[in-house]
Scaffold this motif. Structure first.
Motif, short mmCIF file in Angstrom:
data_model
loop_
_atom_site.label_atom_id
_atom_site.label_comp_id
_atom_site.label_asym_id
_atom_site.label_seq_id
_atom_site.Cartn_x
_atom_site.Cartn_y
_atom_site.Cartn_z
N PRO A 1 0.83 -1.21 0.00
CA PRO A 1 0.00 0.00 0.00
C PRO A 1 0.86 1.25 0.00
CG PRO A 1 -0.01 -1.05 2.16
CD PRO A 1 0.67 -2.00 1.23
N SER A 2 0.39 2.31 -0.63
CA SER A 2 1.19 3.52 -0.79
C SER A 2 1.55 4.18 0.52
CB SER A 2 0.44 4.53 -1.68
OG SER A 2 -0.81 4.87 -1.10
N ASP A 3 0.75 3.94 1.57
CA ASP A 3 1.04 4.56 2.86
C ASP A 3 1.89 3.66 3.76
OD1 ASP A 3 -0.88 2.65 3.26
OD2 ASP A 3 -2.11 3.85 4.63
N GLU A 4 2.32 2.53 3.23
CA GLU A 4 3.19 1.63 4.00
C GLU A 4 4.10 0.86 3.05
OE1 GLU A 4 1.94 -1.98 6.43
OE2 GLU A 4 1.84 -0.39 7.93
N THR A 5 4.80 1.60 2.20
CA THR A 5 5.64 0.97 1.19
C THR A 5 7.12 1.12 1.54
OG1 THR A 5 6.00 0.79 -1.22
CG2 THR A 5 5.76 3.01 -0.29
#
Length: 303
Positions: free
Chosen positions: A210-214
């Protein structure tokens, strides 16, 4: 050989008396990867009856350096040994005028000043001991700068590098007159293997997480640890932790002792996890993906 041009001292050794020679594993003369797997030590390499004269001399030179580094580590002199990590190539040349073989340790221009006469004398003394005990040829050991890669279009390339705002900008990449052979997303890579690993990491970054946990991917990001400047193949950030990935080439066994020292220094400087990717894994996309996911899992779980 003018003293103001190089830093060097002679290494004295006996001629090797063995009647059988081993096949050399690495460039510039090299052999197949299967040979490298079969011959685990330089002693075993030098026992190959098919080794020719050039390979024999080259193998003796590399063996001298490798044994000297390992012995220094065993003696606890990590600082002297660790500096050899900045050596980009070991070249063996014959000096017709002085009628002797020379070992040249080639280093990047920005690292050359660190190879002082004191360091060279210390390292050469150990090499002298190794040469005598192993029964190798007489060598002269010296340090010199690596020459840049330059082509006929050097003026245009220099102008482009000085003025362009869209070029590979990795912090640790030294400027060259020729454009990098391997590059992507305005980042330079040393070889195809590194670029393959980058593409696999980018896929995980952009498609699998996910973009908020990459993850963050930093190829060849030069950094400083106590007493040492290094350029790891990849610095990767994930969930508040930083890890280092190194991509091994097919002839990497001779540097294992130095790699262990580097990993310890990186961990001491705050790198949470250090891992290596074998050359075989780079060539297999499924295996490479599994290796990268294991690396990220261990980085995430590292306390």
């Amino acid at each position: 050989m003018p003293a103001d041009e190089i830093v060097g001292v002679p290494i004295y050794a006996r001629a090797l008396e063995h009647s059988r020679w081993g096949r050399h594993m690495s460039e510039p003369w090299g052999s197949s990867q299967s040979d490298a797997k079969e011959a685990r030590t330089y002693r075993e390499i030098l026992e190959d009856p098919f080794l020719d004269g050039q390979e024999k001399t080259r193998t003796m030179a590399e063996s001298t350096v490798a044994h000297a580094v390992t012995l220094l580590l065993q003696r606890g002199d990590r600082d002297t040994a660790a500096l050899v990590l900045d050596v980009e190539a070991i070249k063996v040349e014959y000096d017709d005028q002085n009628e002797e073989w020379e070992i040249w340790l080639e280093v990047a221009p920005e690292h050359y000043p660190r190879f002082t006469r004191e360091w060279t004398e210390t390292f050469s003394d150990v090499c002298k001991e190794i040469s005598r005990r192993m029964g190798y040829y007489e060598f002269y050991l010296a340090v010199r700068e690596t020459l840049p890669e330059v082509g006929p279009s050097w003026r245009d390339q220099l102008q482009d590098q000085l003025t362009s705002t869209r070029r590979p900008t990795n912090q640790a990449r030294r400027a060259r007159a020729e454009p990098p052979r391997f590059s992507q997303d305005y980042l330079a890579f040393t070889n195809q293997g590194e670029q393959t690993v980058y593409r696999a990491l980018r896929q995980i970054q952009e498609q699998d997480l996910p973009s908020d946990e990459t993850i963050g991917i930093y190829p060849l990001a030069g950094g400083r640890v106590p007493g040492k400047t290094w350029e790891p193949d990849f610095l990767v950030t994930y969930r508040g932790r930083a890890g280092v990935l190194e991509v091994d080439g097919p002839h990497h066994n001779a540097r294992r002792a130095l790699d262990t020292t580097r990993e310890h220094l990186l961990r001491d400087a705050g790198i949470a996890f250090v891992d290596r990717i074998m050359a075989e894994a780079v060539e297999n996309s499924a295996e490479l993906n599994a290796v990268l996911r294991r690396f990220l899992r261990r980085l995430r779980e590292t306390a």
